[in-house]
Design an enzyme around this catalytic site. Structure first.
Site, short mmCIF file in Angstrom:
data_model
loop_
_atom_site.label_atom_id
_atom_site.label_comp_id
_atom_site.label_asym_id
_atom_site.label_seq_id
_atom_site.Cartn_x
_atom_site.Cartn_y
_atom_site.Cartn_z
N GLU A 85 36.26 54.11 41.35
CA GLU A 85 36.19 53.50 42.69
C GLU A 85 36.45 54.56 43.86
OE1 GLU A 85 38.22 49.78 42.89
OE2 GLU A 85 37.04 48.96 41.42
N GLU B 148 33.91 46.69 35.26
CA GLU B 148 34.79 45.90 35.91
C GLU B 148 34.27 44.57 36.29
OE1 GLU B 148 38.09 47.13 38.64
OE2 GLU B 148 38.27 48.94 37.45
O1 IFM Z 1 42.82 45.56 40.07
C1 IFM Z 1 41.94 46.31 40.80
C2 IFM Z 1 41.40 47.80 39.79
O2 IFM Z 1 42.44 48.40 39.70
C3 IFM Z 1 40.27 48.36 40.60
N1 IFM Z 1 39.10 47.19 40.71
C4 IFM Z 1 39.36 46.11 41.15
C5 IFM Z 1 40.38 45.36 40.64
C6 IFM Z 1 40.76 44.01 41.37
O3 IFM Z 1 41.30 44.38 42.74
#
Ligand code: IFM
Length: 453
Positions: free
Chosen positions: A175, A353
């Site tokens: 990210e 994710e």
């Molecule tokens: O917990 C985070 C993760 O570390 C990175 N992506 C989003 C998740 C939820 O906020």
């Protein structure tokens, strides 16, 4: 009266046989062992120790104590039938000074984890950077300084030399948008800076670091699959006044194209570069080619969408929300997957994710968390993944966020994203109903029926 015959029974759609089914975590959020075995301070250790930064004043010192419980956690993944696990490696364990000397015990931890995963038939997908920059490097300028990208590549090469004989799938950065903007512009994440120039410089150096790390890994292991993980928050326009349209375009470019355009050789989005007044002074000759080195896959983190109109906070009709107030709108994932497929040339897309923080207040007769809302969230998004695959989009895998309830950054331990409950007092792990549902899905390659909340 209609009677149901075999031909009228809908045939459940199946995911491809070689689909990657995983769950994801990150080092700072689960490992704990904050200064064990030579680990140094990261920017998140420092940020948590700064009063007022974390909603519940908590930290990552113990977290899920995964550092001491990784064997049991691998056994848990194996019971759930996962065939992949996405975790991150802590730079501060491996090279405590950010660059230079390697800390053998830190690297040994990941070496053992990889062996345990492989023995359990689970493919390791390590991410090299999930936000826990060595504090010593932040003190020397952090991501706004180019030297951090160089140190990152050195660290990537070190890890690849040790694990590259067994790890076949790597992601470099998690990210980049969050690293640059929440860390250096909004100040909501470590290191808590609020400077647009620093954020833009960080965004460029994170991409340069990705390109350098990709080269470093491929030098050690040419056949490795290497990708980067980008988070997307698709922008839904509200209103069509010229002012609203400008804001929508800038928001979309800045949040959703700023990384994938240069990764694909298109450079930074011109319109928004100009609107931000960025003179690109950080871009050195050769950088854009380095950033655009072909990746083997693009990792996609998706949670929600956002509305942008002429006025801050203006929004259209919203669906339900998670316990963090994030709108639940699965079709935005489907549209995003098709947009990425149509606009770029990434050979493979992985949903690295997806998941939801839910209240987790209901339990079944066994005392297990009955998280029908999380199951509905996952099912809705997985339907979109299936639709995209049916439409020819090369989606090769899905990782639920998260395996465990864990430290949710500036929110502390309040939001629960895990498909497995973690009792913070005893560290006992207990799969929620969503974990059992997910295990069923993996076994059958079809989305099991859901009992809507
Ligand atoms: O917990 C985070 C993760 O570390 C990175 N992506 C989003 C998740 C939820 O906020």
């Amino acid at each position: 009266m209609m009677t149901e015959t075999a031909s009228e029974t809908p045939i459940a759609r199946r995911f491809p046989v070689d689909f990657v089914w995983g769950a994801a975590t990150s080092a700072f959020q689960i490992e704990g062992a904050a200064d064990a075995d030579g680990k140094s301070e990261s920017i998140w250790d420092r940020f948590c120790a700064t009063p007022g930064r974390i909603a519940d004043a908590s930290d990552g010192r113990v977290a899920c104590d995964h550092y001491h419980r990784s064997r049991d956690d691998v056994a848990l993944m194996s019971d759930l039938g996962l065939n992949a696990y996405r975790f991150s490696i802590s730079w501060t364990r491996v090279i405590p000074d950010g660059s230079g000397e390697v800390n053998a015990p830190g690297l040994d931890f990941y070496d053992r984890l990889v062996d345990d995963l492989l023995e359990a038939g689970i493919t390791p997908f390590p991410t090299l950077y999930h936000w826990d920059l060595p504090q010593v490097l932040e003190d020397q300028g952090g991501w706004p300084a180019r030297a951090t990208a160089e140190a990152f590549a050195e660290y990537a090469g070190t890890v690849a030399r040790r694990l590259g004989d067994r790890v076949t799938h790597w992601t470099t950065i998690n990210e980049p948008f969050v690293i640059a903007n929440l860390g250096y512009l909004m100040g909501e994440h470590a290191p808590g800076r609020t400077d647009l120039g620093a954020a833009i410089a960080a965004s460029h150096h994170v991409l340069v670091g990705h390109g350098m790390a990709l080269d470093a890994i491929k030098e050690v292991q040419p056949s490795a699959e290497v990708g980067i993980v980008v988070n997307f928050t698709p922008v839904t326009p509200v209103g069509d006044s010229p002012f609203a349209v400008d804001r929508q375009r800038v928001a979309n470019d800045y949040e959703n194209r700023w990384y994938t355009d240069p990764l694909s050789g298109k450079g930074y989005p011109d319109y928004t570069v100009e609107r931000l007044g960025w003179d690109q002074r950080e871009v050195e000759p050769g950088d854009m080619e380095l950033i655009a080195r072909p990746v083997d896959f693009l990792g996609i983190n998706f949670y929600t969408r956002k509305f942008v109109g002429a006025i801050d906070g203006e929004r259209g009709e919203r669906g339900g929300v998670t316990s963090m107030g994030w709108e639940i709108h699965p079709p935005a994932l489907g549209r995003l997957l098709r947009f990425l497929d149509e606009s770029y040339d990434f050979p493979k897309l992985l949903v690295t994710e997806n998941g939801a923080a839910m209240p987790d207040t209901e339990r079944d007769h066994d005392g297990r968390i009955a998280d029908r809302d999380r199951i509905a969230y996952l099912a809705g998004h997985l339907e979109q993944v299936l639709d995209a695959i049916d439409a020819g989009v090369p989606v090769g895998g899905y990782f639920a966020w998260s395996l465990l309830d864990n430290f949710e950054w500036a929110w502390g331990y309040g939001p629960k994203f895990g498909i497995v409950e973690v009792d913070p007092r005893t560290q006992e792990r207990r799969p929620k109903q969503s974990a059992l549902w997910y295990a069923d899905l993996i076994r059958s390659s079809t989305i099991p029926p859901i009992d809507r909340p």
